[in-house]
Design a protein around this motif. Sequence first.
Motif, PDB file in Angstrom:
ATOM      1  N   SER A 357      16.219  -1.940 -14.628  1.00 13.47           N
ATOM      2  CA  SER A 357      14.912  -1.046 -14.210  1.00 13.47           C
ATOM      3  C   SER A 357      15.130   0.390 -13.939  1.00 13.47           C
ATOM      4  O   SER A 357      16.184   0.938 -13.963  1.00 13.47           O
ATOM      5  N   TRP A 358      14.050   1.120 -13.966  1.00 14.73           N
ATOM      6  CA  TRP A 358      13.960   2.476 -13.659  1.00 14.73           C
ATOM      7  C   TRP A 358      13.827   2.540 -12.177  1.00 14.73           C
ATOM      8  O   TRP A 358      12.499   2.719 -11.780  1.00 14.73           O
ATOM      9  N   GLY A 359      14.730   2.413 -11.377  1.00  7.18           N
ATOM     10  CA  GLY A 359      14.569   2.385  -9.826  1.00  7.18           C
ATOM     11  C   GLY A 359      14.251   0.915  -9.554  1.00  7.18           C
ATOM     12  O   GLY A 359      14.543  -0.011 -10.421  1.00  7.18           O
ATOM     13  N   ASN A 360      13.226   0.735  -8.762  1.00 12.61           N
ATOM     14  CA  ASN A 360      12.940  -0.845  -8.242  1.00 12.61           C
ATOM     15  C   ASN A 360      11.363  -0.522  -8.155  1.00 12.61           C
ATOM     16  O   ASN A 360      10.720  -0.737  -7.167  1.00 12.61           O
ATOM     17  N   PRO A 361      10.620  -0.029  -9.337  1.00 12.70           N
ATOM     18  CA  PRO A 361       9.091  -0.143  -9.258  1.00 12.70           C
ATOM     19  C   PRO A 361       8.277  -1.467  -8.879  1.00 12.70           C
ATOM     20  O   PRO A 361       7.289  -1.434  -8.050  1.00 12.70           O
ATOM     21  N   PHE A 362       9.024  -2.759  -9.216  1.00 12.95           N
ATOM     22  CA  PHE A 362       8.374  -3.850  -9.087  1.00 12.95           C
ATOM     23  C   PHE A 362       8.342  -4.206  -7.614  1.00 12.95           C
ATOM     24  O   PHE A 362       7.215  -4.523  -6.861  1.00 12.95           O
ATOM     25  N   GLU A 363       9.542  -4.197  -6.933  1.00 18.68           N
ATOM     26  CA  GLU A 363       9.705  -4.394  -5.598  1.00 18.68           C
ATOM     27  C   GLU A 363       8.858  -3.372  -4.724  1.00 18.68           C
ATOM     28  O   GLU A 363       8.373  -3.514  -3.639  1.00 18.68           O
ATOM     29  N   TYR A 364       8.868  -2.031  -5.170  1.00 16.48           N
ATOM     30  CA  TYR A 364       8.159  -0.900  -4.566  1.00 16.48           C
ATOM     31  C   TYR A 364       6.721  -1.330  -4.358  1.00 16.48           C
ATOM     32  O   TYR A 364       5.803  -1.238  -3.355  1.00 16.48           O
ATOM     33  N   LYS A 365       5.976  -1.942  -5.500  1.00 19.27           N
ATOM     34  CA  LYS A 365       4.689  -2.429  -5.459  1.00 19.27           C
ATOM     35  C   LYS A 365       4.473  -3.387  -4.564  1.00 19.27           C
ATOM     36  O   LYS A 365       3.376  -3.598  -4.258  1.00 19.27           O
ATOM     37  N   MET A 366       5.501  -4.417  -4.488  1.00 16.81           N
ATOM     38  CA  MET A 366       5.330  -5.592  -3.774  1.00 16.81           C
ATOM     39  C   MET A 366       5.224  -5.181  -2.249  1.00 16.81           C
ATOM     40  O   MET A 366       4.519  -5.801  -1.549  1.00 16.81           O
ATOM     41  N   VAL A 367       5.923  -4.030  -1.668  1.00 20.57           N
ATOM     42  CA  VAL A 367       5.751  -3.507  -0.303  1.00 20.57           C
ATOM     43  C   VAL A 367       4.430  -2.856  -0.142  1.00 20.57           C
ATOM     44  O   VAL A 367       3.733  -2.846   0.643  1.00 20.57           O
ATOM     45  N   ALA A 368       4.161  -1.842  -1.413  1.00 22.51           N
ATOM     46  CA  ALA A 368       3.178  -0.838  -1.286  1.00 22.51           C
ATOM     47  C   ALA A 368       1.747  -1.708  -1.228  1.00 22.51           C
ATOM     48  O   ALA A 368       0.885  -1.195  -0.691  1.00 22.51           O
ATOM     49  N   GLN A 369       1.842  -2.855  -1.776  1.00 23.18           N
ATOM     50  CA  GLN A 369       0.422  -3.750  -1.597  1.00 23.18           C
ATOM     51  C   GLN A 369       0.812  -5.063  -1.325  1.00 23.18           C
ATOM     52  O   GLN A 369       0.951  -5.857  -2.162  1.00 23.18           O
ATOM     53  N   PRO A 370       0.906  -5.175   0.018  1.00 22.24           N
ATOM     54  CA  PRO A 370       1.167  -6.562   0.405  1.00 22.24           C
ATOM     55  C   PRO A 370       0.220  -7.611   0.011  1.00 22.24           C
ATOM     56  O   PRO A 370      -1.038  -7.192  -0.070  1.00 22.24           O
ATOM     57  N   GLY A 371       0.648  -8.654  -0.190  1.00 23.28           N
ATOM     58  CA  GLY A 371      -0.229  -9.913  -0.954  1.00 23.28           C
ATOM     59  C   GLY A 371      -0.112  -9.786  -2.353  1.00 23.28           C
ATOM     60  O   GLY A 371      -0.684 -10.855  -3.016  1.00 23.28           O
ATOM     61  N   TRP A 372       0.387  -8.690  -3.030  1.00 23.42           N
ATOM     62  CA  TRP A 372       0.109  -8.644  -4.489  1.00 23.42           C
ATOM     63  C   TRP A 372       0.835  -9.852  -5.031  1.00 23.42           C
ATOM     64  O   TRP A 372       0.650 -10.437  -5.871  1.00 23.42           O
ATOM     65  N   ILE A 373       2.254 -10.238  -4.447  1.00 20.13           N
ATOM     66  CA  ILE A 373       2.905 -11.277  -4.832  1.00 20.13           C
ATOM     67  C   ILE A 373       3.086 -12.173  -3.871  1.00 20.13           C
ATOM     68  O   ILE A 373       2.735 -13.374  -3.724  1.00 20.13           O
ATOM     69  N   TYR A 374       3.735 -11.642  -2.396  1.00 20.46           N
ATOM     70  CA  TYR A 374       3.970 -12.201  -1.301  1.00 20.46           C
ATOM     71  C   TYR A 374       3.317 -11.517  -0.136  1.00 20.46           C
ATOM     72  O   TYR A 374       3.092 -10.369   0.073  1.00 20.46           O
ATOM     73  N   PRO A 375       2.717 -12.436   0.851  1.00 21.90           N
ATOM     74  CA  PRO A 375       2.200 -11.533   1.864  1.00 21.90           C
ATOM     75  C   PRO A 375       3.482 -11.304   2.986  1.00 21.90           C
ATOM     76  O   PRO A 375       4.115 -11.908   3.210  1.00 21.90           O
ATOM     77  N   ILE A 376       3.459  -9.872   3.234  1.00 24.50           N
ATOM     78  CA  ILE A 376       4.425  -9.076   3.888  1.00 24.50           C
ATOM     79  C   ILE A 376       3.786  -8.475   5.228  1.00 24.50           C
ATOM     80  O   ILE A 376       2.647  -8.009   5.016  1.00 24.50           O
ATOM     81  N   GLU A 377       4.648  -8.210   6.153  1.00 20.97           N
ATOM     82  CA  GLU A 377       4.012  -7.314   7.376  1.00 20.97           C
ATOM     83  C   GLU A 377       4.588  -5.850   7.126  1.00 20.97           C
ATOM     84  O   GLU A 377       4.174  -5.125   8.115  1.00 20.97           O
ATOM     85  N   GLU A 378       5.698  -5.817   6.361  1.00 22.66           N
ATOM     86  CA  GLU A 378       6.373  -4.311   6.509  1.00 22.66           C
ATOM     87  C   GLU A 378       5.494  -3.192   5.836  1.00 22.66           C
ATOM     88  O   GLU A 378       4.599  -3.650   4.954  1.00 22.66           O
ATOM     89  N   LYS A 379       5.853  -2.002   6.356  1.00 18.57           N
ATOM     90  CA  LYS A 379       4.676  -1.066   5.749  1.00 18.57           C
ATOM     91  C   LYS A 379       5.630  -0.249   4.911  1.00 18.57           C
ATOM     92  O   LYS A 379       6.623   0.316   5.347  1.00 18.57           O
ATOM     93  N   LEU A 380       5.146   0.271   3.892  1.00 17.11           N
ATOM     94  CA  LEU A 380       5.823   1.120   2.934  1.00 17.11           C
ATOM     95  C   LEU A 380       6.514   2.455   3.602  1.00 17.11           C
ATOM     96  O   LEU A 380       7.697   2.697   3.253  1.00 17.11           O
ATOM     97  N   GLU A 381       5.641   3.233   4.404  1.00 16.57           N
ATOM     98  CA  GLU A 381       6.361   4.353   5.042  1.00 16.57           C
ATOM     99  C   GLU A 381       7.544   4.222   6.004  1.00 16.57           C
ATOM    100  O   GLU A 381       8.055   5.067   6.626  1.00 16.57           O
ATOM    101  N   ASP A 382       7.780   3.071   6.519  1.00 14.34           N
ATOM    102  CA  ASP A 382       8.765   2.488   7.386  1.00 14.34           C
ATOM    103  C   ASP A 382      10.382   2.616   6.915  1.00 14.34           C
ATOM    104  O   ASP A 382      11.168   2.523   7.425  1.00 14.34           O
TER     105      ASP A 382
END
Length: 541
Positions: A357-382
Motif C-alpha cells: 500500500s501507499w502508506g495506510n490509507p484504509f486504516e486511516y479512513k477506519m479511524v477518521a470515519q468511526p463506524g465505516w468498518i468497525y465502531p471505535i472510540e479513538e479520535k484521529l487527532e490523538d
Amino acid sequence: MLSKKLISFILILTLTFNLNYVFAATRENGLLIKHDDTIAGQFDVSFNNKKIKIYYGTFKAHKNNAYVIIQNMGNSKIELYINGQKIYIPRDLDDENKDLKINIGPYVNEGENDIVVYSEKVPNKTRIIIPYLELRAGTPEEVGMLSETLNKIDKIVNDAINKGITPGAVVLVAKDGVIVKNTAYGYAQKYDMGKLLDEPRLMMTNTIFDLASVTKVMATTQAIMQLVSQGKLKVTDKVSKYIPDFAQNGKGDITIADLLTHTSGLSPWKPLYYHAKNADEVLEYICKLPLEYKTGTDRKYSDIGFMTLGFVIKAITGKDVDEYTRENIYSKLGMKDTMFNPLKDTRDLKWRIAATSWGNPFEYKMVAQPGWIYPIEEKLEDWNGWRNYTLVGEANDGNCFYANSGVAGHAGLFSTANDLAILGQAMLNGGGYGTVKLYDKSVLDEFTSLKTPPKGWTDYQYGYGWEIARSSYMGNLVSSKAFGHSGFTGTQIIFDPEYNLQIIVLTNKQNNGVNEKGMYPSTFKLTRDISDIVYQSMVKY
C-alpha cells in the motif's frame, strides 16, 4: 478374490525361501549416514522383539526418487520388499552412531507403493523410515491434469491485471507432490505513492509477499497445532491458564478453541497503536479489554483474538511467534524465504519483495470515519504515526507494524509461493515433509474439520483457524475437506486433501491504490476462477 495385500504376502513368502532369487539392489545402494533420533517419515516402524514379524504398509513416492533409512540394525535379520522387489541390505554394520540409507528409487512407482518388512530375532530397537513425500516440478499430464485447460489460468490473471484488480500475481498449483504450474505475472511494484514508475519492477516466481491474515494459519495456527501435538497445549484450555491477567473483565472462561474459531467475544479490531507502542503494552491492553459479546454466542472474525494466540505461544515457549516458527517449522523445512520483518534479514531482500500500500490509507479512513468498518472510540487527532511512503517489506497491517514491531499472531508473515507450497505439502502429507514431522495427522484433521457453529448460524464453514470449503474464493468445485485462508493484501491459499492438491494465489493488489470509496479491489473472484479451472483440468474429477 484375494486382496492386494494377501497376494503380496503370498508372493513375498515365496520369494523369501527362493534361494535363486536375485536381489533387486546392490551393495552400492547402502550409504552410512549420521544417526538422528529426531527424524521421522510417512512409514516409520520400530521392531524390538525376538519374534518373527511381518509388517505391511504403503507409502507415496516420486518415480526413481525415494530412499529408506534403517536405524539400530546391528545384527538384526530383516528383509525389505518394495512393490514385490527384495532390497539388498548390507549386514556388516555395527556402528551405533550411523544409520543405513538405501536408495529404493529404481523400484518405486509414481504415487502409492507397497512395502513389506520381514523381521526375525531383532535384538535391538531397529527402526525403518521412509521420508514424507517432497515436492518436485513436473507436467500436468503426469498427475492426470490437462495442460490445455490449466493454461487458461494465464488469461484469467492477465485479464485481472488489465482490469486494475492487481498489478501482478504469482500462481502455484501442485498435485500429488508435483508442481504443475508456477507462474509470475505483471509487476511486483508498479506505483510509488500513486506515481507510475518509469521502470516497474517485474514479478518473479520467487517474489516475497506480505501475507497479511494468511499469517493466522501459516504461522500462528501451525505453532498451536505443533504444541497440541506435543502435549503442551489443549484447545480446551482456558487462555488464563497461560496468561492469568487475561481473565479480567469477563474473559476468564475464553478457551484456545474460542480464539481459533473467532467466537471468543473479543472485538474484531481496534487501533491498538493508539494505546500501545510495543508488544508488552499490547498484551496489557488486551488483558484489560471487556467482551464485546458473550463468548460462544456469535462469530466475529478477530485480529485481536489471534494476537492473543501469539502471546499464548510465547507464554508456553518463551519465544515470540516469529522466533518459534522460524526455529521449529520454517528452518526445519528449508523455507528460507518465510519470515517476519524481511528487511532485517542478513540478505538484501528488498528487490524481491512485492510492494503493497501507499502508506495506510484504509486504516486511516477506519479511524477518521468511526463506524465505516468497525465502531471505535479513538479520535484521529490523538495519534499521528501514519506512514507516508510505499510499503515494501513492512507489514501493511497497522496493529502489527505500529504496535507489535512487525511480529504478531494475526499478521506480519512474508513468504513466497514456493515456500508456502512446502508447508502446504507437509499438511497434505498428514503433518510431515522429508524427514521432518511437524505434528500428528490426528491434530491436523481436528483443526481442519468443521466445528459446531454458534446458535443461529446456518452457513458455518470454519475449523480451528482454517476456513473450510469457502466457495467465495475457493470456487465451487473444491471438496468438502478443502481448507485455506485469505489475506487482506490479496493472498489466498487452498489445500484439498481429497485430491492431494494445493492452489496458491499471491497478489500485490494494494499497490494499485484504493478506489474512490477507499476500498481495495477483491481478489476473491480471481482466485475462485483459477480454482475452478484447476479442478476442471483434472481428468478424473
